[in-house]
Design an enzyme around this catalytic site. Structure first.
Site, PDB file in Angstrom:
ATOM      1  CD  GLU A  31      -1.060   0.610   3.671  1.00  0.00           C
ATOM      2  OE1 GLU A  31      -1.597   1.709   3.497  1.00  0.00           O
ATOM      3  OE2 GLU A  31      -1.150  -0.048   4.718  1.00  0.00           O
ATOM      4  CE  LYS A  92      -6.374   7.276   5.878  1.00  0.00           C
ATOM      5  NZ  LYS A  92      -6.362   7.497   7.341  1.00  0.00           N
ATOM      6  CG  ASP A 144     -13.326   6.524  12.773  1.00  0.00           C
ATOM      7  OD1 ASP A 144     -13.307   5.727  11.810  1.00  0.00           O
ATOM      8  OD2 ASP A 144     -12.478   7.409  12.945  1.00  0.00           O
ATOM      9  CB  SER A 146     -10.773   1.237   9.227  1.00  0.00           C
ATOM     10  OG  SER A 146     -10.129   1.253   7.973  1.00  0.00           O
ATOM     11  CB  ALA A 147     -13.554   1.786   4.463  1.00  0.00           C
ATOM     12  CE  LYS A 165      -3.874   1.495  11.426  1.00  0.00           C
ATOM     13  NZ  LYS A 165      -4.325   2.453  10.459  1.00  0.00           N
TER      14      LYS A 165
HETATM   15  N1  PSU Z   1      -0.674   0.913   9.169  1.00  0.00           N
HETATM   16  C1  PSU Z   1       0.439   1.678   9.347  1.00  0.00           C
HETATM   17  N2  PSU Z   1       0.418   2.949   8.905  1.00  0.00           N
HETATM   18  C2  PSU Z   1      -0.672   3.461   8.231  1.00  0.00           C
HETATM   19  C3  PSU Z   1      -1.821   2.652   8.020  1.00  0.00           C
HETATM   20  C4  PSU Z   1      -1.766   1.382   8.514  1.00  0.00           C
HETATM   21  O1  PSU Z   1       1.429   1.206   9.915  1.00  0.00           O
HETATM   22  O2  PSU Z   1      -0.617   4.615   7.811  1.00  0.00           O
HETATM   23  C5  PSU Z   1      -2.989   3.155   7.200  1.00  0.00           C
HETATM   24  C6  PSU Z   1      -3.489   2.018   6.298  1.00  0.00           C
HETATM   25  O3  PSU Z   1      -3.462   2.490   4.980  1.00  0.00           O
HETATM   26  C7  PSU Z   1      -4.889   1.761   6.745  1.00  0.00           C
HETATM   27  C8  PSU Z   1      -5.295   3.125   7.171  1.00  0.00           C
HETATM   28  O4  PSU Z   1      -5.704   1.242   5.731  1.00  0.00           O
HETATM   29  O5  PSU Z   1      -4.136   3.569   7.907  1.00  0.00           O
HETATM   30  C9  PSU Z   1      -6.548   3.140   7.974  1.00  0.00           C
HETATM   31  O6  PSU Z   1      -7.010   4.448   8.038  1.00  0.00           O
HETATM   32  P1  PSU Z   1      -8.491   4.747   8.579  1.00  0.00           P
HETATM   33  O7  PSU Z   1      -8.432   4.399  10.029  1.00  0.00           O
HETATM   34  O8  PSU Z   1      -8.701   6.220   8.315  1.00  0.00           O
HETATM   35  O9  PSU Z   1      -9.407   3.867   7.774  1.00  0.00           O
HETATM   36 MN    MN Z   2     -11.986   6.153  10.002  1.00  0.00          MN
END
Ligand code: PSU
Ligand code: MN
Length: 311
Positions: A31, A92, A144, A146-147, A165
């Site tokens: 990614e 993003k 919230d 994540s998708a 995470k």
């Molecule tokens: N893991 C990491 N660093 C990141 C992410 C994941 O170590 O930046 C990113 C990934 O691209 C993941 C995104 O899909 O964070 C999730 O963001 P959100 O919570 O806004 O969906």
């Molecule tokens: Mn989100």
């Protein structure tokens, strides 16, 4: 006869990736959000190159995914990787952002959901990343989630990650994955990894010990048929390389309080928390994060090699 469908129009594959897929050679999707928004510059460029190198060293072809000037790209050349790391204006892009970005001719880094979608469309089966997105703490008030989770519930791809995470609500995320029917296997462990930490404190029901065992699960998914869902391979960072758990818990509590105070929400929250941890652990969280990502990408390559040997 090829079991893979033709690459859909609208996707641009690098020559190297197209060639590898045509030969059924191993390919690993990577990614770009982690590069553009998850890691500090200029280290991020070094990491982007290093991850591609790790995949190559294991005998597979790296396919970093991004949208550049409205073109969804699977496999980037040297200049394009540089652009992803250096361009401050990259957006993003989760899955739902892809169509508007294409229509607007915009450029952006793809998250797990954006990457998994494009990679699977291209015919790539294995994807290596850091940590998945998931259910955020405080979900009951902000909803919230994540998708990444919903997309993985309907996309046939194997994602190697160090869990989700640790800034998230990990037990709630595991519950959602169960509800959504997304398979999770621990790699060499029956504990769900905690991203910066080797163990999140939560168990996993299934364990695999070799890339070949993972490839056998993937084949079983296909034999069963049914809904196209992903397989999550949860690969812990080595204990010697994890962030000190006490430091982790302390700084994370501060980071969450700071996000609250500064009213950071939506897409900005993940980069904010990751950045806060890096800054307030003197870079230690960054090193643990990188160790995890490197291990995941190497394992993803090993799985892709085994997968390419399947009859
Ligand atoms: N893991 C990491 N660093 C990141 C992410 C994941 O170590 O930046 C990113 C990934 O691209 C993941 C995104 O899909 O964070 C999730 O963001 P959100 O919570 O806004 O969906
Ligand atoms: Mn989100």
């Amino acid at each position: 006869m090829s079991t893979r469908g033709a690459v859909p129009a609208g996707l641009t594959l690098s020559d190297e990736v197209a060639d590898a897929l045509a030969r059924h050679a191993p390919v690993v999707a990577l990614e770009s959000t982690i590069i553009a928004h998850g890691l500090p510059r200029p280290r991020n460029l070094q990491v982007a190159r290093e991850l591609e190198e790790i995949v190559r060293a294991a005998g597979a072809v790296p396919a970093t995914v991004a949208v550049l000037d409205g073109v969804p790209r699977v496999g980037l050349d040297k200049d394009q990787v540089e652009r992803v790391a250096q361009d401050q204006d990259l957006r993003k892009l989760g899955f739902r952002d892809l169509a508007p970005a294409l229509a607007a001719g915009a450029s952006g880094a793809t998250t797990v959901s954006g990457t998994a979608f494009l990679a699977a469309r291209a015919g790539i089966r294995v994807f290596g990343t850091g940590g998945l997105g998931g259910v955020h703490r405080g979900w009951t008030t902000v909803q919230d989630e994540s998708a990444d989770l919903g997309l993985l519930a309907r996309t046939r791809i194997t994602v190697v990650c160090a869990g989700v995470k640790s800034i998230l609500d990990v037990p709630a995320t595991l519950q959602r994955l169960e509800t959504l029917g997304v398979g999770v296997i621990g790699y060499g462990t029956d504990r769900f990894p905690g991203f910066y930490l080797s163990d999140s404190g939560e168990p996993v029901d299934w364990t695999a010990g070799t890339p070949d065992e993972v490839a056998r699960v993937m084949r079983a998914q296909d034999v069963l048929g049914g809904h196209e869902s992903a397989l999550i391979v949860a690969n812990p960072v080595a204990r010697e390389q994890q962030l000190d758990p006490g430091l982790h818990d302390r700084v994370l509590a501060d980071a969450l309080a700071a996000a609250d105070r500064e009213r950071i929400t939506g897409q900005a929250i993940t980069p904010f928390l990751l950045g806060y941890l890096t800054e307030h652990t003197g870079g230690a969280s960054l090193e643990a994060n990188l160790a995890a990502v490197r291990g995941n990408v190497a394992l993803a390559a090993g799985i892709a090699v085994q997968w390419s040997r399947q009859p």
